[in-house]
Design an enzyme around this catalytic site. Structure first.
Site, PDB file in Angstrom:
ATOM      1  N   TRP A   5      62.299 168.887  34.143  1.00  0.00           N
ATOM      2  CA  TRP A   5      62.684 170.205  33.638  1.00  0.00           C
ATOM      3  C   TRP A   5      62.044 171.331  34.436  1.00  0.00           C
ATOM      4  O   TRP A   5      62.664 172.360  34.676  1.00  0.00           O
ATOM      5  CB  TRP A   5      62.376 170.338  32.149  1.00  0.00           C
ATOM      6  CG  TRP A   5      63.266 169.457  31.323  1.00  0.00           C
ATOM      7  CD1 TRP A   5      62.872 168.422  30.517  1.00  0.00           C
ATOM      8  CD2 TRP A   5      64.708 169.509  31.239  1.00  0.00           C
ATOM      9  NE1 TRP A   5      63.984 167.833  29.955  1.00  0.00           N
ATOM     10  CE2 TRP A   5      65.109 168.471  30.363  1.00  0.00           C
ATOM     11  CE3 TRP A   5      65.683 170.316  31.811  1.00  0.00           C
ATOM     12  CZ2 TRP A   5      66.447 168.232  30.053  1.00  0.00           C
ATOM     13  CZ3 TRP A   5      67.023 170.082  31.495  1.00  0.00           C
ATOM     14  CH2 TRP A   5      67.383 169.052  30.633  1.00  0.00           C
ATOM     15  N   ASP A  41      58.124 176.695  28.554  1.00  0.00           N
ATOM     16  CA  ASP A  41      59.280 175.988  28.003  1.00  0.00           C
ATOM     17  C   ASP A  41      58.748 175.013  26.948  1.00  0.00           C
ATOM     18  O   ASP A  41      58.167 173.984  27.288  1.00  0.00           O
ATOM     19  CB  ASP A  41      59.997 175.237  29.133  1.00  0.00           C
ATOM     20  CG  ASP A  41      61.189 174.424  28.640  1.00  0.00           C
ATOM     21  OD1 ASP A  41      61.436 174.397  27.421  1.00  0.00           O
ATOM     22  OD2 ASP A  41      61.875 173.815  29.490  1.00  0.00           O
ATOM     23  N   LYS A  81      65.938 169.922  19.682  1.00  0.00           N
ATOM     24  CA  LYS A  81      64.886 168.921  19.538  1.00  0.00           C
ATOM     25  C   LYS A  81      64.106 169.125  18.242  1.00  0.00           C
ATOM     26  O   LYS A  81      64.028 168.229  17.443  1.00  0.00           O
ATOM     27  CB  LYS A  81      63.942 168.956  20.729  1.00  0.00           C
ATOM     28  CG  LYS A  81      64.462 168.235  21.958  1.00  0.00           C
ATOM     29  CD  LYS A  81      65.108 169.126  22.967  1.00  0.00           C
ATOM     30  CE  LYS A  81      65.750 168.353  24.106  1.00  0.00           C
ATOM     31  NZ  LYS A  81      65.745 169.086  25.362  1.00  0.00           N
TER      32      LYS A  81
END
Ligand SMILES: *Cc1c(COP(=O)(O)O)cnc(C)c1O
Length: 358
Positions: free
Chosen positions: A102, A170, A194
């Site tokens: 990511w 993040d 999530k």
């Protein structure tokens, strides 16, 4: 089929009480005569839904008044681009700590706007740890971290001290899973699917002095300023996802908030890690100090056994344990909504599997 324990990395499990409440309210939301999906986002009823969601998130994360909460679209991936577009305007330079898949994607977007300095990286050991020696640029416009690495199963246990340079994180795969000090960050962002709710909404928590620093040619729709001024209502927000997120926040609040959730999450993760540490068949590649509470990758010694495990586990109601395609093996994502019973059942199943496959 009954509901399964779903270990998917995302979209992932939602708390059952939330799904039940949403089902109850599906056709007629609180006497409005319509579903939340059918309602004007400017209606009084909907305004109270989004305001309530924001208030609960502020309460759960102790977000101070000098931060703005935004509910945006485009996923965490859109933030990879919005962050440099909006924050890289002074020196056109940013520092990234590279900890996996990511952060790589985040850097790829940022490179389109300015100079990227990799302040630290764990690529040398396949991203199995979190680096702790950083070389920050004094003139960086911000420092970016991926605080929980969903694919690699690592997490920052201490956040880097960046002095006066804004720290951007993040937190997609662990927001609301443990207590954090929001004031350490300039900007926090997280896709919902999530730990917050359904895909479609992305939460951005931004310190007010960082709003309005975009380049002049930044599209209006991609400016934080636009969304802050319009309180996430510049255009139609992802109404239903925000509604479900609000129900998740209520559920978490009733459970005792993030502190109570963190205690449960630590207990859940410990059950699995303790077993992995003592097992002779299963192991995890992640450096013990940096283990995520949310995403736990593990392997057996062979691909055949891994495949067999994933298939047999699915038959036993333990779903989606296959690891990410980039790392293979297995991964158990045990987000807030995964009950402790699910983790216990997984570990009991792993023990049996080990007995049968020695
Ligand atoms: C899932 C995830 C993303 C991507 O989210 P999208 O909503 O699909 O854009 C980004 N970062 C992290 C840490 C993630 O876990």
């Amino acid at each position: 089929m009954n509901r399964v324990y779903n270990f998917s990395a995302g979209p992932s499990m939602l708390p059952e009480p939330v799904l039940k409440k949403a089902a109850q309210e599906m056709l007629n939301y609180q006497g409005s005569g319509m579903s939340v999906m059918e309602m004007s986002h400017r209606s009084k009823t909907y305004m109270s839904i989004i305001e309530n969601a924001e208030a609960l998130l502020r309460k759960l994360m102790h977000i101070p008044d000098n931060y703005t909460v935004l509910f945006l679209q485009g996923g965490a991936s859109q933030q990879f681009a919005m962050i440099p577009m909006n924050l890289m305007s002074k020196n056109k330079k940013a520092d990234y700590i590279h900890t996996g898949n990511w952060s790589k994607k985040a850097m790829a977007e940022a490179k389109l706007y300015g100079k990227i300095n990799i302040a630290a990286s764990s690529e040398d050991k396949n991203f199995s740890y979190i680096p702790d020696n950083y070389a920050f640029s004094p003139d960086a416009d911000y420092v970016h971290i991926t605080s929980n690495n969903t694919i690699e199963g690592t997490a920052f246990k201490r956040f880097p001290d960046t002095g006066s340079i804004p720290l951007v994180a993040d937190m997609s795969s662990h927001i609301l899973s443990e207590e954090i000090d929001v004031t350490k960050f300039g900007l926090i962002y997280a896709g919902a699917q999530k730990n917050i709710g359904p895909a479609g909404v992305t939460v951005v928590i931004i310190r007010n002095d960082l709003i309005g620093k975009h380049e002049e040619n930044t599209p209006i729709i991609l400016r934080y300023e636009t969304h802050a001024k319009n309180r996430s209502m510049y255009n139609t927000p992802p109404c239903y996802s925000i509604y479900i997120a609000g129900l998740v926040f209520e559920w978490l609040d009733e459970l005792g908030g993030v502190k109570a959730m963190e205690a449960i999450n630590r207990e859940k993760a410990k059950i699995l890690y303790d077993f992995l540490d003592e097992s002779k068949l299963f192991s995890t590649p992640v450096n013990p100090r940096d283990r995520s509470l949310m995403n736990i990758p593990f392997v057996t010694p062979s691909d055949e056994l891994n495949d067999k495990f994933v298939k047999e586990a699915a038959k036993a109601g333990l779903s989606t344990l296959k690891g990410h395609r980039s790392v293979g093996g297995m991964r158990a994502s045990i987000y807030n909504a995964m009950p402790i019973e699910g983790v216990k059942k997984l570990v009991a199943f792993m023990k049996d599997f080990e007995m049968d496959n020695r």
